[in-house]
Design a protein around this motif. Structure first.
Motif, PDB file in Angstrom:
ATOM      1  N   UNK A  39      20.113 -42.340  10.397  1.00  0.00           N
ATOM      2  CA  UNK A  39      20.304 -43.718   9.955  1.00  0.00           C
ATOM      3  C   UNK A  39      21.244 -44.502  10.848  1.00  0.00           C
ATOM      4  N   UNK A  40      21.828 -43.850  11.845  1.00  0.00           N
ATOM      5  CA  UNK A  40      22.784 -44.531  12.714  1.00  0.00           C
ATOM      6  C   UNK A  40      24.180 -44.472  12.113  1.00  0.00           C
ATOM      7  N   UNK A  41      25.177 -44.375  12.963  1.00  0.00           N
ATOM      8  CA  UNK A  41      26.562 -44.279  12.508  1.00  0.00           C
ATOM      9  C   UNK A  41      27.402 -45.259  13.309  1.00  0.00           C
ATOM     10  N   UNK A  42      28.239 -46.023  12.614  1.00  0.00           N
ATOM     11  CA  UNK A  42      29.188 -46.888  13.308  1.00  0.00           C
ATOM     12  C   UNK A  42      30.387 -46.054  13.705  1.00  0.00           C
ATOM     13  N   UNK A  43      30.790 -46.197  14.958  1.00  0.00           N
ATOM     14  CA  UNK A  43      31.930 -45.438  15.448  1.00  0.00           C
ATOM     15  C   UNK A  43      32.874 -46.408  16.138  1.00  0.00           C
ATOM     16  N   UNK A  44      34.134 -46.373  15.751  1.00  0.00           N
ATOM     17  CA  UNK A  44      35.155 -47.184  16.398  1.00  0.00           C
ATOM     18  C   UNK A  44      36.325 -46.285  16.754  1.00  0.00           C
ATOM     19  N   UNK A  45      36.701 -46.325  18.023  1.00  0.00           N
ATOM     20  CA  UNK A  45      37.839 -45.547  18.504  1.00  0.00           C
ATOM     21  C   UNK A  45      38.853 -46.538  19.048  1.00  0.00           C
ATOM     22  N   UNK A  46      40.060 -46.481  18.527  1.00  0.00           N
ATOM     23  CA  UNK A  46      41.091 -47.405  18.997  1.00  0.00           C
ATOM     24  C   UNK A  46      42.324 -46.620  19.433  1.00  0.00           C
ATOM     25  N   UNK A  47      43.115 -47.281  20.224  1.00  0.00           N
ATOM     26  CA  UNK A  47      44.334 -46.700  20.768  1.00  0.00           C
ATOM     27  C   UNK A  47      45.489 -47.641  20.438  1.00  0.00           C
ATOM     28  N   UNK A  48      46.550 -47.104  19.890  1.00  0.00           N
ATOM     29  CA  UNK A  48      47.727 -47.923  19.587  1.00  0.00           C
ATOM     30  C   UNK A  48      48.730 -47.691  20.716  1.00  0.00           C
ATOM     31  N   UNK A  49      49.012 -48.751  21.457  1.00  0.00           N
ATOM     32  CA  UNK A  49      49.922 -48.636  22.605  1.00  0.00           C
ATOM     33  C   UNK A  49      51.369 -48.499  22.128  1.00  0.00           C
ATOM     34  N   UNK A  50      52.251 -48.224  23.068  1.00  0.00           N
ATOM     35  CA  UNK A  50      53.663 -48.055  22.728  1.00  0.00           C
ATOM     36  C   UNK A  50      54.260 -49.323  22.132  1.00  0.00           C
ATOM     37  N   UNK A  51      53.694 -50.483  22.505  1.00  0.00           N
ATOM     38  CA  UNK A  51      54.191 -51.748  21.959  1.00  0.00           C
ATOM     39  C   UNK A  51      53.654 -52.013  20.548  1.00  0.00           C
ATOM     40  N   UNK A  52      52.740 -51.143  20.073  1.00  0.00           N
ATOM     41  CA  UNK A  52      52.199 -51.307  18.726  1.00  0.00           C
ATOM     42  C   UNK A  52      50.900 -52.075  18.669  1.00  0.00           C
ATOM     43  N   UNK A  53      50.381 -52.492  19.821  1.00  0.00           N
ATOM     44  CA  UNK A  53      49.131 -53.246  19.855  1.00  0.00           C
ATOM     45  C   UNK A  53      47.942 -52.285  19.773  1.00  0.00           C
ATOM     46  N   UNK A  54      46.996 -52.626  18.896  1.00  0.00           N
ATOM     47  CA  UNK A  54      45.807 -51.794  18.700  1.00  0.00           C
ATOM     48  C   UNK A  54      44.702 -52.268  19.643  1.00  0.00           C
ATOM     49  N   UNK A  55      44.220 -51.358  20.496  1.00  0.00           N
ATOM     50  CA  UNK A  55      43.170 -51.678  21.463  1.00  0.00           C
ATOM     51  C   UNK A  55      41.927 -50.853  21.153  1.00  0.00           C
ATOM     52  N   UNK A  56      40.795 -51.519  20.951  1.00  0.00           N
ATOM     53  CA  UNK A  56      39.539 -50.813  20.691  1.00  0.00           C
ATOM     54  C   UNK A  56      39.012 -50.269  22.010  1.00  0.00           C
TER      55      UNK A  56
END
Length: 199
Positions: A39-56
């Motif tokens: 059926x398909x799967x949504x996948x999101x991988x994010x990285x939280x930098x040292x400054x606290x900013x979330x980057x996908x």
């Protein structure tokens, strides 16, 4: 995670960037074939930098089409020089191996689906960083098959490497996934015959 294993923790800290790259590469592989099956799967991988900013870092839309996942991961330009591959072929079994394992000798039916760079100059990539292999939708390392595919591609385009997303559908009794703890190394019985049939 590494608290009871101080030596591994120290090793991980020393090579954090390399390990992060490996993890992203593995998650990218999961975003391609396994996430598009069923059926398909949504996948999101994010990285939280040292400054606290979330980057996908990786994000898929849950589509069941491989070309949509490729477009989501690398943009529409990533799909421009690719062509779909859909093959079904027979592979001669390795007789001695089948006798040792007590299996009945028969032709092995292999179904190969995925995407590959067009066989023309300028359609490949400068490195082999986008080569993903799967056996029965399981991401794995198939180094002999990868080498063979690169050799065949280089006969058409000597200066570049192909973009490859290849899923080999094999009967479960002709491959062994219990080779390494991470299950990324798969032993394919009659692999040399498979490579010859693929060429």
């Amino acid at each position: 995670l590494f608290t009871p294993l101080p030596v591994r923790r120290k090793e991980f800290e020393r090579h954090a960037k390399r390990e992060y790259g490996k993890a992203l590469n593995l998650l990218t592989a999961y975003a391609l074939v396994p996430c598009t099956s069923g059926t398909g799967v949504k996948l999101t991988v994010s990285h939280v930098s040292e400054s606290g900013k979330k980057l996908v870092q990786i994000q898929t839309d849950g589509s069941t089409l491989l070309k949509n996942s490729i477009t989501t991961l690398w943009g529409s330009k990533g799909l421009e020089n690719l062509t779909p591959i859909n093959l079904k072929f027979q592979v001669e079994p390795d007789s001695a191996l089948f006798r040792r394992r007590g299996l009945s000798e028969r032709q092995i039916t292999v179904k190969l689906t995925g995407m590959v760079s067009r066989f023309a100059v300028g359609c490949g990539r400068a490195s082999n960083d986008r080569q993903f292999f799967f056996v029965n939708q399981r991401p794995c390392n198939l180094s002999k098959i990868q080498k063979a595919m690169n050799e065949v591609y280089k006969t058409f385009n000597q200066t570049q490497s192909p973009f490859l997303v290849l899923d080999f559908s094999l009967p479960t009794d002709v491959c062994d996934i219990n080779v390494s703890p991470d299950k990324r190394t798969i032993f394919v019985h009659s692999e040399e015959n498979l490579i010859q049939a693929l060429r």
